[in-house]
Design an enzyme around this catalytic site. Structure first.
Site, PDB file in Angstrom:
ATOM      1  N   CYS A   1       0.842  -1.193   0.000  1.00 43.50           N
ATOM      2  CA  CYS A   1       0.000   0.000   0.000  1.00 43.50           C
ATOM      3  C   CYS A   1       0.884   1.251   0.000  1.00 43.50           C
ATOM      4  CB  CYS A   1      -0.908   0.008   1.228  1.00 43.50           C
ATOM      5  SG  CYS A   1      -2.078   1.404   1.224  1.00 43.50           S
TER       6      CYS A   1
ATOM      7  N   ASP B   1       0.419   3.732   1.714  1.00 40.03           N
ATOM      8  CA  ASP B   1       0.345   4.313   3.058  1.00 40.03           C
ATOM      9  C   ASP B   1       1.745   4.634   3.616  1.00 40.03           C
ATOM     10  OD1 ASP B   1       0.113   4.420   6.050  1.00 40.03           O
ATOM     11  OD2 ASP B   1      -1.989   3.986   5.612  1.00 40.03           O
TER      12      ASP B   1
ATOM     13  N   ARG C   1       2.829   4.784   6.469  1.00 41.42           N
ATOM     14  CA  ARG C   1       3.238   4.043   7.667  1.00 41.42           C
ATOM     15  C   ARG C   1       3.741   2.636   7.370  1.00 41.42           C
ATOM     16  NH1 ARG C   1      -2.517   4.803  10.318  1.00 41.42           N
ATOM     17  NH2 ARG C   1      -2.950   4.231   8.139  1.00 41.42           N
TER      18      ARG C   1
ATOM     19  N   HIS D   1      -2.292  -3.981   4.940  1.00 42.17           N
ATOM     20  CA  HIS D   1      -2.107  -3.586   6.346  1.00 42.17           C
ATOM     21  C   HIS D   1      -3.459  -3.278   6.977  1.00 42.17           C
ATOM     22  CE1 HIS D   1      -2.752   0.843   5.807  1.00 42.17           C
ATOM     23  NE2 HIS D   1      -2.480   0.525   4.556  1.00 42.17           N
TER      24      HIS D   1
ATOM     25  N   CYS E   1      -6.199   0.039   6.762  1.00 43.60           N
ATOM     26  CA  CYS E   1      -5.978   0.601   5.425  1.00 43.60           C
ATOM     27  C   CYS E   1      -7.122   1.553   5.031  1.00 43.60           C
ATOM     28  CB  CYS E   1      -5.866  -0.522   4.399  1.00 43.60           C
ATOM     29  SG  CYS E   1      -5.476   0.067   2.733  1.00 43.60           S
TER      30      CYS E   1
HETATM   31 CO    CO Z   1      -3.508   1.194   2.913  1.00 40.42          CO
END
Ligand code: CO
Length: 212
Positions: free
Chosen positions: A44, A46, A48, A100, A103
């Site tokens: 992803c 993302d 993090r 994750h 998400c």
């Molecule tokens: Co995500």
């Protein structure tokens, strides 16, 4: 404030270069000679979930593709190009789809809010809900349903990887290629292996199995 953060990034880079050279003066010379990563990571976007960092991988060890909600969309030229290069040129031995918990893409897919253009990307994730609606609708706790939806989305992406002509062709050529599904815990840093590991197309529905 923002400008200071931006400048700090370049300062960080200088420090990082020095720290690598302190450990190995040839660090960058070796990398400049080429790459032979054993792993393709599809994760992803993302912020993090930094691919290399969470698995302790060094530069040169992981070929990375990231998008919203770690999707394997079989008409996505970007993903297909990365996959083709990783499998056929770099000869990676593992492809890992890593989702994750928490998400945002999956959360958006669970809801009905119109966001914008991204609604059309999110739709692929909604399809995963439809395939598994019976199981997901039966989970009354919303957090648990969200977590399971994240997991099922990863499983579907692993299947979608296996359905690609690129992966099936590699298997047909007896190339070693394992594909895996993982979920990373934002809150504890721990990766869960979902146990969907394929090395051939036997587990695909017959209609997806390509003959060569
Ligand atoms: Co995500």
């Amino acid at each position: 404030m923002e400008n200071k953060f931006y400048k700090q990034l370049l300062d960080n880079n200088k420090e990082w270069v020095q720290s690598k050279l302190d450990l190995d003066p040839d660090f960058f010379n070796k990398l400049a000679n080429g790459q032979q990563p054993p792993v393709l990571w599809i994760g992803c976007a993302d912020s993090r979930v930094p691919a290399n960092e969470i698995i302790g991988a060094q530069p040169g060890e992981v070929f990375v593709h990231r998008n919203i909600a770690n999707m394997v969309i079989h008409s996505d030229m970007n993903m297909l190009s990365v996959l083709d290069y990783a499998v056929n040129a770099l000869k990676v031995r593992h492809v890992i789809v890593c989702g994750h918990y928490g998400c945002g893409g999956v959360a958006a897919a669970m809801g009905n809010q119109h966001i914008g253009l991204i609604d059309n990307w999110i739709r692929h994730i909604k399809d995963v809900y439809r395939f598994h609606a019976e199981e997901l609708d039966a989970i009354t706790d919303e957090k648990q349903r969200f977590d399971r939806y994240v997991e099922l989305n990863v499983v579907e992406q692993v299947f979608d990887l296996a359905k690609t002509s690129i992966v099936q062709n590699a298997w047909n050529n007896k190339q070693t290629l394992h594909i895996h599904g993982w979920v990373y815990g934002i809150g504890d840093g721990i990766i869960k292996d979902l146990g969907v590991n394929f090395t051939n197309n036997d587990e695909l529905d017959n209609v997806y199995q390509l003959k060569f």
